[in-house]
Scaffold this active site. Structure first.
Site, PDB file in Angstrom:
ATOM      1  N   ARG A 208     -10.121   8.812  -9.508  1.00  0.00           N
ATOM      2  CA  ARG A 208      -9.672   9.731  -8.441  1.00  0.00           C
ATOM      3  C   ARG A 208      -8.647  10.669  -9.050  1.00  0.00           C
ATOM      4  O   ARG A 208      -7.642  10.212  -9.608  1.00  0.00           O
ATOM      5  CB  ARG A 208      -9.055   8.967  -7.270  1.00  0.00           C
ATOM      6  CG  ARG A 208      -8.309   9.877  -6.309  1.00  0.00           C
ATOM      7  CD  ARG A 208      -7.810   9.187  -5.050  1.00  0.00           C
ATOM      8  NE  ARG A 208      -8.905   8.928  -4.129  1.00  0.00           N
ATOM      9  CZ  ARG A 208      -8.754   8.639  -2.837  1.00  0.00           C
ATOM     10  NH1 ARG A 208      -7.542   8.579  -2.318  1.00  0.00           N
ATOM     11  NH2 ARG A 208      -9.789   8.402  -2.072  1.00  0.00           N
TER      12      ARG A 208
ATOM     13  N   HIS B  92     -15.909  14.479  -2.381  1.00  0.00           N
ATOM     14  CA  HIS B  92     -15.592  13.083  -2.020  1.00  0.00           C
ATOM     15  C   HIS B  92     -16.916  12.344  -1.759  1.00  0.00           C
ATOM     16  O   HIS B  92     -17.219  11.940  -0.626  1.00  0.00           O
ATOM     17  CB  HIS B  92     -14.683  13.056  -0.790  1.00  0.00           C
ATOM     18  CG  HIS B  92     -13.945  11.772  -0.598  1.00  0.00           C
ATOM     19  ND1 HIS B  92     -14.045  10.699  -1.474  1.00  0.00           N
ATOM     20  CD2 HIS B  92     -13.069  11.371   0.368  1.00  0.00           C
ATOM     21  CE1 HIS B  92     -13.273   9.717  -1.043  1.00  0.00           C
ATOM     22  NE2 HIS B  92     -12.679  10.089   0.074  1.00  0.00           N
TER      23      HIS B  92
ATOM     24  N   GLN C  83     -17.260   8.813  -0.008  1.00  0.00           N
ATOM     25  CA  GLN C  83     -17.015   8.904   1.433  1.00  0.00           C
ATOM     26  C   GLN C  83     -18.295   9.314   2.180  1.00  0.00           C
ATOM     27  O   GLN C  83     -18.548   8.872   3.310  1.00  0.00           O
ATOM     28  CB  GLN C  83     -15.900   9.931   1.696  1.00  0.00           C
ATOM     29  CG  GLN C  83     -15.524  10.091   3.153  1.00  0.00           C
ATOM     30  CD  GLN C  83     -14.699   8.937   3.694  1.00  0.00           C
ATOM     31  OE1 GLN C  83     -13.725   8.533   3.078  1.00  0.00           O
ATOM     32  NE2 GLN C  83     -15.086   8.410   4.853  1.00  0.00           N
TER      33      GLN C  83
ATOM     34  N   ASP D  18     -10.580  16.250   9.238  1.00  0.00           N
ATOM     35  CA  ASP D  18      -9.829  15.692   8.102  1.00  0.00           C
ATOM     36  C   ASP D  18      -8.422  16.275   8.191  1.00  0.00           C
ATOM     37  O   ASP D  18      -8.185  17.233   8.952  1.00  0.00           O
ATOM     38  CB  ASP D  18     -10.532  16.094   6.785  1.00  0.00           C
ATOM     39  CG  ASP D  18      -9.880  15.476   5.548  1.00  0.00           C
ATOM     40  OD1 ASP D  18      -9.142  14.478   5.690  1.00  0.00           O
ATOM     41  OD2 ASP D  18     -10.111  16.005   4.438  1.00  0.00           O
TER      42      ASP D  18
ATOM     43  N   CYS E 113     -12.282  10.515   7.877  1.00  0.00           N
ATOM     44  CA  CYS E 113     -12.269   9.697   6.656  1.00  0.00           C
ATOM     45  C   CYS E 113     -11.000   8.852   6.570  1.00  0.00           C
ATOM     46  O   CYS E 113     -10.971   7.845   5.862  1.00  0.00           O
ATOM     47  CB  CYS E 113     -12.418  10.582   5.422  1.00  0.00           C
ATOM     48  SG  CYS E 113     -11.086  11.776   5.212  1.00  0.00           S
TER      49      CYS E 113
ATOM     50  N   ARG F 217     -16.839   2.067   3.836  1.00  0.00           N
ATOM     51  CA  ARG F 217     -16.477   2.470   2.469  1.00  0.00           C
ATOM     52  C   ARG F 217     -16.780   1.317   1.504  1.00  0.00           C
ATOM     53  O   ARG F 217     -17.235   1.520   0.384  1.00  0.00           O
ATOM     54  CB  ARG F 217     -14.982   2.820   2.367  1.00  0.00           C
ATOM     55  CG  ARG F 217     -14.504   3.985   3.208  1.00  0.00           C
ATOM     56  CD  ARG F 217     -15.181   5.291   2.864  1.00  0.00           C
ATOM     57  NE  ARG F 217     -15.164   5.591   1.435  1.00  0.00           N
ATOM     58  CZ  ARG F 217     -14.080   5.995   0.740  1.00  0.00           C
ATOM     59  NH1 ARG F 217     -12.928   6.191   1.342  1.00  0.00           N
ATOM     60  NH2 ARG F 217     -14.148   6.235  -0.557  1.00  0.00           N
TER      61      ARG F 217
HETATM   62  N1  NVA Z   1      -9.020  15.885   2.123  1.00  0.00           N
HETATM   63  C1  NVA Z   1      -8.238  14.672   2.003  1.00  0.00           C
HETATM   64  C2  NVA Z   1      -9.126  13.476   1.991  1.00  0.00           C
HETATM   65  C3  NVA Z   1      -8.380  12.169   1.940  1.00  0.00           C
HETATM   66  C4  NVA Z   1      -9.293  10.969   1.918  1.00  0.00           C
HETATM   67  C5  NVA Z   1      -7.411  14.732   0.726  1.00  0.00           C
HETATM   68  O1  NVA Z   1      -7.969  15.103  -0.318  1.00  0.00           O
HETATM   69  O2  NVA Z   1      -6.223  14.433   0.786  1.00  0.00           O
HETATM   70  N1   CP Z   2     -10.842   8.082   3.003  1.00  0.00           N
HETATM   71  C1   CP Z   2     -10.217   7.790   1.847  1.00  0.00           C
HETATM   72  O1   CP Z   2     -10.648   8.180   0.745  1.00  0.00           O
HETATM   73  O2   CP Z   2      -9.119   7.031   1.998  1.00  0.00           O
HETATM   74  P1   CP Z   2      -8.077   6.632   0.853  1.00  0.00           P
HETATM   75  O3   CP Z   2      -7.365   7.906   0.452  1.00  0.00           O
HETATM   76  O4   CP Z   2      -7.166   5.654   1.516  1.00  0.00           O
HETATM   77  O5   CP Z   2      -8.819   6.059  -0.302  1.00  0.00           O
END
Ligand code: NVA
Ligand code: CP
Length: 336
Positions: free
Chosen positions: A108, A135, A138, A233, A275, A321
């Site tokens: 990540r 993502h 997800q 989101d 998410c 997930r």
């Molecule tokens: N768009 C959000 C998704 C978090 C799971 C982020 O990247 O922070």
């Molecule tokens: N939805 C998601 O990716 O959650 P986290 O940031 O907690 O992994």
């Protein structure tokens, strides 16, 4: 042709055919059922996976760790300060080293190019646990959840509307995934927060192949009628500066998923998805801070009322997930 995802990376949705993604969704459903009925078979016994997180995570991290463990594999978590990657050691060298120890690597990070670079130099599959642009893990959870809550509809018949910041990973991934799978996809956001042109072009190309209906609009009145699922989101994603909050609040308040938005679907069975994490009240530092500055004390991207309603299936989505991430690991490095 049979589907075989062994040794494949999982970096973004566009790298896959509809058939391959459908296979992963079927496998997720099978693994979930096996878990629920006590029939899970360990298909990753003796394997090890490395889990790199340059950004925070609750769901993705835990899904990989628990999923690997349930499948008989070990896992190593490496947090933002937990390794030399990027600081004292290049991504390429890190990939070369980890390939000697591990059977798969989750990553990540920020720019998508970093996970591509890792995959280029890794001899073992690399799974994208979220980048600024995509993502994909997800998306499997979201589609499994929509199939489960779709009242018998196939993915081709499902209609979903994504409201809010559509230039982020979630907006892009939801646009492209629905286009690949053949769904009715509506992206509803101010125009300058739409996914970039090249992503829109790819979505339209894949929609032509699949028969998907793809709509990008600024108008909730156009995007919401007939939706089975309404999604959103956070308005400011990880890695973006706090300074963009003011502008986003101004731009995106009309796109909040509240009771009026849910009513616009005209569908009494419409469900709400997110998410997570979500700003739906003032019980978080950010939620409280924004409420103090703006008076928005009933949620940001989703209202407190919708989040607390029966329409909210975000926790089923969160559970999925785990089942879907397990499917990705089993399909790419498992003994199948
Ligand atoms: N768009 C959000 C998704 C978090 C799971 C982020 O990247 O922070
Ligand atoms: N939805 C998601 O990716 O959650 P986290 O940031 O907690 O992994």
């Amino acid at each position: 042709m049979a589907v075989n995802l062994k040794a494949r990376d999982f970096l973004k949705e566009l790298d896959f055919t509809k058939k391959e993604l459908a296979f992963l969704l079927d496998l997720s459903r099978d693994l979930k059922r096996a878990r629920y009925t006590g029939n899970e078979v360990k298909q990753m016994a003796g394997k090890n996976v490395a889990l790199f997180f340059e950004k925070a995570s609750t769901r993705t991290r835990c899904a990989f760790q628990v999923g690997a463990n349930q499948q008989g594999a070990g896992s190593t978590y490496l947090g933002p300060d937990g390794s030399h990657i990027g600081h004292k050691e290049s991504i390429a060298d890190t990939a070369r080293v980890l390939s000697r120890f591990y059977d798969g690597i989750e990553f990540r990070g920020f720019e998508h190019s970093a996970v591509e670079e890792l995959a280029k130099y890794s001899d073992v599959p690399v799974w994208n646990g979220l980048t600024n642009e995509w993502h994909p893990t997800q998306m499997l959870a979201d589609f499994l959840t929509m199939i489960e809550h779709g009242r018998g509809k196939s993915v081709e018949d499902i209609t979903y509307t994504y409201m809010g910041d559509a230039h982020s990973n979630m907006g892009r991934s939801l646009l492209v995934m629905g286009a690949i799978m053949g769904s009715d996809v509506r992206i509803c956001s101010p125009k300058h927060l739409w996914p970039p042109e090249d992503v829109q072009d790819s979505a339209h190309e894949r929609a032509e192949e699949s028969g998907a209906r793809v709509m990008l609009t600024e108008d909730p009145d156009e995007a919401l009628p007939g939706a089975d699922f309404v999604m959103t989101d956070v308005w400011v994603s990880m890695g973006e500066p706090d300074s963009v909050w003011n502008e986003r609040i101004k731009l995106l308040t009309p796109y909040q998923v509240n009771s009026a938005a849910m009513a616009k679907t005209g569908n009494p069975h419409a469900k709400f998805m997110h998410c997570l994490p979500a700003f739906h009240d003032t019980d978080t530092e950010v939620g409280k801070d924004v409420a103090e500055k703006t008076g928005m004390d009933q949620g940001l991207e989703v209202s407190t009322e919708v989040f607390n309603s029966k329409a909210n299936i975000a926790f089923d989505e969160a559970e999925n997930r785990m089942h879907t991430i397990k499917a990705i690991m089993v399909a790419t490095i498992g003994d199948i």
